[in-house]
Design a protein around this motif. Structure first.
Motif, PDB file in Angstrom:
ATOM      1  N   GLU A   1      11.548   2.078 -14.599  1.00 31.09           N
ATOM      2  CA  GLU A   1      12.137   1.553 -13.362  1.00 31.09           C
ATOM      3  C   GLU A   1      11.044   1.343 -12.298  1.00 31.09           C
ATOM      4  OE1 GLU A   1      15.681   3.614 -11.756  1.00 31.09           O
ATOM      5  OE2 GLU A   1      14.784   3.217  -9.817  1.00 31.09           O
ATOM      6  N   ALA A   2      10.102   2.274 -12.231  1.00 31.26           N
ATOM      7  CA  ALA A   2       9.022   2.137 -11.242  1.00 31.26           C
ATOM      8  C   ALA A   2       8.168   0.902 -11.534  1.00 31.26           C
ATOM      9  CB  ALA A   2       8.153   3.405 -11.233  1.00 31.26           C
ATOM     10  N   TRP A   3       7.801   0.709 -12.791  1.00 30.14           N
ATOM     11  CA  TRP A   3       6.961  -0.444 -13.127  1.00 30.14           C
ATOM     12  C   TRP A   3       7.719  -1.755 -12.936  1.00 30.14           C
ATOM     13  CZ3 TRP A   3       1.963  -0.270 -13.031  1.00 30.14           C
ATOM     14  CH2 TRP A   3       1.318   0.943 -13.291  1.00 30.14           C
ATOM     15  N   GLN A   4       9.004  -1.741 -13.251  1.00 32.91           N
ATOM     16  CA  GLN A   4       9.792  -2.965 -13.030  1.00 32.91           C
ATOM     17  C   GLN A   4       9.879  -3.270 -11.534  1.00 32.91           C
ATOM     18  OE1 GLN A   4      13.297  -1.899 -15.279  1.00 32.91           O
ATOM     19  NE2 GLN A   4      12.654  -3.136 -17.041  1.00 32.91           N
ATOM     20  N   ASP A   5       9.994  -2.222 -10.718  1.00 27.45           N
ATOM     21  CA  ASP A   5      10.014  -2.420  -9.260  1.00 27.45           C
ATOM     22  C   ASP A   5       8.668  -2.954  -8.767  1.00 27.45           C
ATOM     23  OD1 ASP A   5      12.613  -1.655  -9.102  1.00 27.45           O
ATOM     24  OD2 ASP A   5      12.255   0.197  -7.977  1.00 27.45           O
ATOM     25  N   ALA A   6       7.584  -2.455  -9.384  1.00 22.88           N
ATOM     26  CA  ALA A   6       6.256  -2.952  -8.984  1.00 22.88           C
ATOM     27  C   ALA A   6       6.177  -4.454  -9.258  1.00 22.88           C
ATOM     28  CB  ALA A   6       5.157  -2.206  -9.744  1.00 22.88           C
ATOM     29  N   LEU A   7       6.710  -4.879 -10.404  1.00 21.25           N
ATOM     30  CA  LEU A   7       6.707  -6.311 -10.726  1.00 21.25           C
ATOM     31  C   LEU A   7       7.556  -7.094  -9.725  1.00 21.25           C
ATOM     32  CD1 LEU A   7       6.037  -8.756 -12.465  1.00 21.25           C
ATOM     33  CD2 LEU A   7       7.890  -8.083 -14.024  1.00 21.25           C
ATOM     34  N   GLU A   8       8.744  -6.588  -9.428  1.00 18.50           N
ATOM     35  CA  GLU A   8       9.611  -7.278  -8.461  1.00 18.50           C
ATOM     36  C   GLU A   8       8.944  -7.353  -7.089  1.00 18.50           C
ATOM     37  OE1 GLU A   8      12.286  -9.108  -9.124  1.00 18.50           O
ATOM     38  OE2 GLU A   8      11.668  -8.537 -11.137  1.00 18.50           O
TER      39      GLU A   8
ATOM     40  N   PHE B   1       0.847  -1.204   0.000  1.00 15.37           N
ATOM     41  CA  PHE B   1       0.000   0.000   0.000  1.00 15.37           C
ATOM     42  C   PHE B   1       0.882   1.253   0.000  1.00 15.37           C
ATOM     43  CE2 PHE B   1      -1.997   3.300   2.662  1.00 15.37           C
ATOM     44  CZ  PHE B   1      -3.235   3.453   2.085  1.00 15.37           C
ATOM     45  N   TYR B   2       1.924   1.199   0.806  1.00 14.54           N
ATOM     46  CA  TYR B   2       2.805   2.350   1.000  1.00 14.54           C
ATOM     47  C   TYR B   2       3.671   2.621  -0.233  1.00 14.54           C
ATOM     48  CZ  TYR B   2       3.904   5.219   5.090  1.00 14.54           C
ATOM     49  OH  TYR B   2       3.972   6.231   6.001  1.00 14.54           O
ATOM     50  N   ILE B   3       4.307   1.559  -0.747  1.00 18.61           N
ATOM     51  CA  ILE B   3       5.223   1.786  -1.888  1.00 18.61           C
ATOM     52  C   ILE B   3       4.423   2.205  -3.118  1.00 18.61           C
ATOM     53  CG2 ILE B   3       5.396  -0.616  -2.750  1.00 18.61           C
ATOM     54  CD1 ILE B   3       8.390   0.020  -3.311  1.00 18.61           C
ATOM     55  N   TYR B   4       3.202   1.677  -3.256  1.00 21.68           N
ATOM     56  CA  TYR B   4       2.415   2.083  -4.428  1.00 21.68           C
ATOM     57  C   TYR B   4       1.974   3.550  -4.300  1.00 21.68           C
ATOM     58  CZ  TYR B   4       2.697  -2.742  -5.943  1.00 21.68           C
ATOM     59  OH  TYR B   4       3.174  -3.962  -6.353  1.00 21.68           O
ATOM     60  N   HIS B   5       1.781   3.997  -3.078  1.00 21.05           N
ATOM     61  CA  HIS B   5       1.504   5.431  -2.920  1.00 21.05           C
ATOM     62  C   HIS B   5       2.738   6.274  -3.233  1.00 21.05           C
ATOM     63  CE1 HIS B   5      -2.546   4.925  -1.137  1.00 21.05           C
ATOM     64  NE2 HIS B   5      -2.675   6.104  -1.685  1.00 21.05           N
ATOM     65  N   SER B   6       3.929   5.751  -2.921  1.00 20.38           N
ATOM     66  CA  SER B   6       5.143   6.482  -3.327  1.00 20.38           C
ATOM     67  C   SER B   6       5.188   6.588  -4.847  1.00 20.38           C
ATOM     68  CB  SER B   6       6.403   5.760  -2.841  1.00 20.38           C
ATOM     69  OG  SER B   6       6.614   6.001  -1.481  1.00 20.38           O
ATOM     70  N   MET B   7       4.753   5.511  -5.502  1.00 21.41           N
ATOM     71  CA  MET B   7       4.716   5.548  -6.971  1.00 21.41           C
ATOM     72  C   MET B   7       3.642   6.509  -7.481  1.00 21.41           C
ATOM     73  SD  MET B   7       5.483   1.600  -8.044  1.00 21.41           S
ATOM     74  CE  MET B   7       6.999   0.787  -7.475  1.00 21.41           C
ATOM     75  N   VAL B   8       2.510   6.594  -6.782  1.00 20.49           N
ATOM     76  CA  VAL B   8       1.471   7.581  -7.148  1.00 20.49           C
ATOM     77  C   VAL B   8       2.112   8.968  -7.154  1.00 20.49           C
ATOM     78  CG1 VAL B   8      -0.655   8.750  -6.366  1.00 20.49           C
ATOM     79  CG2 VAL B   8      -0.493   6.248  -6.220  1.00 20.49           C
ATOM     80  N   ALA B   9       2.855   9.263  -6.087  1.00 23.94           N
ATOM     81  CA  ALA B   9       3.482  10.590  -5.969  1.00 23.94           C
ATOM     82  C   ALA B   9       4.509  10.796  -7.085  1.00 23.94           C
ATOM     83  CB  ALA B   9       4.145  10.718  -4.595  1.00 23.94           C
ATOM     84  N   TYR B  10       5.292   9.745  -7.369  1.00 21.92           N
ATOM     85  CA  TYR B  10       6.311   9.859  -8.427  1.00 21.92           C
ATOM     86  C   TYR B  10       5.649  10.106  -9.791  1.00 21.92           C
ATOM     87  CZ  TYR B  10       9.553   8.450 -12.042  1.00 21.92           C
ATOM     88  OH  TYR B  10      10.290   8.432 -13.192  1.00 21.92           O
ATOM     89  N   PHE B  11       4.654   9.290 -10.134  1.00 23.72           N
ATOM     90  CA  PHE B  11       4.003   9.448 -11.448  1.00 23.72           C
ATOM     91  C   PHE B  11       3.321  10.818 -11.551  1.00 23.72           C
ATOM     92  CE2 PHE B  11       3.638   4.586 -11.487  1.00 23.72           C
ATOM     93  CZ  PHE B  11       4.709   4.429 -12.358  1.00 23.72           C
ATOM     94  N   ALA B  12       2.672  11.244 -10.462  1.00 20.16           N
ATOM     95  CA  ALA B  12       1.993  12.552 -10.491  1.00 20.16           C
ATOM     96  C   ALA B  12       3.010  13.668 -10.740  1.00 20.16           C
ATOM     97  CB  ALA B  12       1.229  12.784  -9.187  1.00 20.16           C
TER      98      ALA B  12
END
Ligand code: OFO
Length: 179
Positions: A85-92, A21-32
């Protein structure tokens, strides 16, 4: 009653789901911040799913009369050098979660915890979709490469993901509530 080792591993799994939940929110912030609003939206919807995953374990432990323990979260990555890199991290990250669910399934079997089986079977099936989604999007981002138009088209496509009804993570829910 839940065997002690299984209960401890389930509490650990609540933590891992909260870390998702937390790391995906970090990604929300990054993509935004990159003006990739569709990707940010997709990840916000994904974060909703992760909260649901955590709560499934939470409720399972409570329903069986055992103690829920909310543990400290690990500090996870908060910055990425590219959307790829973010999407690859999401997969990992999803592969890591799959490994944890497999470990938990094996442990429940070793401890004869038959009552945990239906829930763990649900998670094993869910992880197929979780990995497939991250894998598909990471591959598509890799395919578009430096093509900005392609990236924007993909971003638009990802904006179509729909929040589950009533999600408190949907900005429409809290902006309406505070209006
Ligand atoms: Fe993404 O499956 Fe839970 O963590």
């Amino acid at each position: 009653m839940i065997p002690a080792k299984v209960r401890a591993a389930m509490n650990e799994q609540i933590k891992h789901e909260m870390e998702s939940f937390y790391i995906y929110h970090s990604m929300v912030a990054y993509f935004a911040a990159q003006n990739l609003d569709g990707m940010a939206h997709w990840m916000r919807c994904q974060a909703h799913e992760e909260m649901v995953h955590a709560m499934k374990f939470f409720d399972h432990i409570l329903e069986r009369g055992e103690k829920v323990e909310l543990l400290d979260l690990r500090q996870l990555k908060t910055e990425w050098s590219s959307p790829l890199e973010a999407w690859q991290d999401a997969l990992e990250h999803e592969k890591f979660i799959t490994g944890k669910i497999h470990d938990l399934t094996k442990l429940a079997r070793d401890e004869d915890d038959f009552q945990a089986e239906p829930m763990l079977a649900w998670f094993n099936t869910e992880q197929i979709e979780e990995e497939a989604n991250a894998d598909r999007i990471a591959s598509q981002v890799e395919m578009v490469g430096e093509n900005k138009q392609g990236l924007l088209m993909l971003d638009k496509e990802l904006a179509a993901r729909v929040f589950p009804a009533g999600s408190p993570l949907d900005p429409a829910a809290y902006t309406a509530a505070s209006a």
